[in-house]
Design a protein around this motif. Structure first.
Motif, mmCIF file in Angstrom:
data_model
loop_
_atom_site.group_PDB
_atom_site.id
_atom_site.type_symbol
_atom_site.label_atom_id
_atom_site.label_comp_id
_atom_site.label_asym_id
_atom_site.label_seq_id
_atom_site.Cartn_x
_atom_site.Cartn_y
_atom_site.Cartn_z
ATOM 1 N N GLY A 91 0.795 -1.226 0.000
ATOM 2 C CA GLY A 91 0.000 0.000 0.000
ATOM 3 C C GLY A 91 0.825 1.272 0.000
ATOM 4 O O GLY A 91 0.406 2.285 0.585
ATOM 5 N N LEU A 92 1.969 1.255 -0.662
ATOM 6 C CA LEU A 92 2.869 2.412 -0.657
ATOM 7 C C LEU A 92 2.684 3.258 -1.922
ATOM 8 O O LEU A 92 2.312 2.741 -2.976
ATOM 9 C CB LEU A 92 4.322 1.925 -0.579
ATOM 10 N N PRO A 93 2.958 4.564 -1.823
ATOM 11 C CA PRO A 93 2.898 5.409 -3.024
ATOM 12 C C PRO A 93 4.039 5.047 -3.972
ATOM 13 O O PRO A 93 5.186 4.917 -3.551
ATOM 14 C CB PRO A 93 3.058 6.824 -2.464
ATOM 15 N N ARG A 94 3.701 4.899 -5.248
ATOM 16 C CA ARG A 94 4.691 4.431 -6.210
ATOM 17 C C ARG A 94 4.655 5.270 -7.488
ATOM 18 O O ARG A 94 3.666 5.930 -7.792
ATOM 19 C CB ARG A 94 4.441 2.963 -6.563
ATOM 20 N N HIS A 95 5.761 5.204 -8.230
ATOM 21 C CA HIS A 95 5.792 5.824 -9.548
ATOM 22 C C HIS A 95 4.807 5.088 -10.459
ATOM 23 O O HIS A 95 4.780 3.853 -10.485
ATOM 24 C CB HIS A 95 7.189 5.703 -10.164
ATOM 25 N N PRO A 96 3.998 5.814 -11.235
ATOM 26 C CA PRO A 96 3.174 5.156 -12.256
ATOM 27 C C PRO A 96 4.049 4.835 -13.472
ATOM 28 O O PRO A 96 3.917 5.433 -14.548
ATOM 29 C CB PRO A 96 2.111 6.211 -12.577
ATOM 30 N N SER A 97 4.955 3.901 -13.294
ATOM 31 C CA SER A 97 5.973 3.634 -14.314
ATOM 32 C C SER A 97 5.370 3.133 -15.616
ATOM 33 O O SER A 97 5.973 3.292 -16.683
ATOM 34 C CB SER A 97 6.992 2.620 -13.793
ATOM 35 N N GLN A 98 4.174 2.539 -15.547
ATOM 36 C CA GLN A 98 3.522 2.106 -16.788
ATOM 37 C C GLN A 98 3.261 3.313 -17.691
ATOM 38 O O GLN A 98 3.401 3.227 -18.911
ATOM 39 C CB GLN A 98 2.189 1.394 -16.498
ATOM 40 N N LEU A 99 2.867 4.432 -17.073
ATOM 41 C CA LEU A 99 2.599 5.645 -17.847
ATOM 42 C C LEU A 99 3.889 6.270 -18.356
ATOM 43 O O LEU A 99 3.917 6.844 -19.450
ATOM 44 C CB LEU A 99 1.806 6.644 -17.004
ATOM 45 N N TYR A 100 4.954 6.177 -17.569
ATOM 46 C CA TYR A 100 6.253 6.657 -18.047
ATOM 47 C C TYR A 100 6.642 5.898 -19.317
ATOM 48 O O TYR A 100 7.102 6.482 -20.304
ATOM 49 C CB TYR A 100 7.352 6.442 -17.000
ATOM 50 N N GLU A 101 6.462 4.569 -19.259
ATOM 51 C CA GLU A 101 6.835 3.744 -20.407
ATOM 52 C C GLU A 101 5.903 3.991 -21.590
ATOM 53 O O GLU A 101 6.345 3.990 -22.746
ATOM 54 C CB GLU A 101 6.823 2.264 -20.014
#
Length: 280
Positions: A174-184
């Motif tokens: 449940g931690l805040p994370r980078h939306p890395s899918q959107l970066y990619e």
């Protein structure tokens, strides 16, 4: 700081139970299918406008062999590169594509093999076809990453203190994370597509465009992987690298070697038709 808390998205657009398992159309798979459709429409449009020397039959054949290469290569690539011990113990799961698990690098190898076979039969130059496809592949890549985001999979590393960090319901911590899918999706999809698309009328020797695709994709993937959580069954390699970065670094080297080779060969394309430059 308050972070974006995402709702729970349904993984499947529709699903059915069959033989004790669930199969159906996932957002990820649907996005890839949409990418194939858009790519096909581009090829048909270019063919009608006389921008490529391919018949409708050729286009259908190429889309089909690329589809086979992506599915078979992508799945086998994931099995071999990312989770081989598991699949050696559970070989029946290798065909369970609907459960997820595809590798871009495996898919790329599959496409090269499939296109090579087709080109040999039809007497095309393999890289002449791959050059054309390299313009359109980023569409599928970008849409596929959007599908990953909707499925809430392959999310990023912990990003506390960043206002656009997101909390994914699928994250057990449940931690805040980078939306890395959107970066990619942005880098490997939109930016890479714009680079490749706006070079369509730049006359290049056969193989050069494919090489540039490999180079730019690898650079964007290596960058974006710094924000992506590594696969849990692998973790970090050498303490800081992910499997995706290692595979992309290898592809980067291959791309550079091929770029030098094809520039020296200087073979003209028999598929691509370039707009005439007006004389002044």
């Amino acid at each position: 700081m308050e972070y974006i808390v995402l709702p729970v998205f349904e993984k499947y657009i529709f699903k059915i139970g069959l033989f004790g398992t669930t199969i159906g159309a996932t957002w990820y798979g649907t996005m890839y299918a949409l990418g194939f459709l858009i790519g096909y429409l581009f090829l048909i449009y270019w063919s009608k406008k006389g921008k490529i020397r391919l018949s409708n039959e050729n286009i259908l054949d190429i889309v089909f062999v690329v589809f086979l290469g992506v599915i078979l290569g992508g799945r086998l690539g994931y099995v071999i590169f990312y989770n081989l011990p598991y699949y050696l113990e559970n070989p029946h799961k290798i065909i369970a594509v609907w459960e997820g698990g595809m590798s871009f690098h495996g898919g790329l190898i599959g496409v090269v093999v499939a296109v090579s076979i087709y080109a040999g039969v039809k007497r095309f130059n393999t890289f002449d076809i791959l050059d054309l496809l390299s313009i359109l592949v980023p569409i599928g890549l970008g849409l596929g990453r959007v599908g990953n985001f909707i499925n809430q999979e392959l999310y990023g590393r912990v990003a506390e203190g960043i206002p656009w960090a997101m909390v994914f319901p699928t994250d057990p911590k449940g931690l805040p994370r980078h939306p890395s899918q959107l970066y990619e999706a942005f880098l490997e999809g939109l930016v890479l597509f714009l680079i490749m698309f706006f070079t369509r009328n730049v006359k290049m020797p056969v193989g050069v465009r494919s090489s540039l695709f490999a180079i730019f994709y690898s650079l964007f993937r290596i960058i974006s992987e710094f924000f992506r959580e590594p696969d849990p069954q692998i973790g970090y390699i050498l303490g800081f690298m992910t499997m995706g970065q290692i595979l992309s670094f290898v592809l980067l080297l291959v791309g550079v070697v091929l770029l030098i080779y094809f520039k020296n060969q200087n073979i003209p394309s028999k598929i691509m038709v370039y707009d005439k430059v007006s004389k002044r």
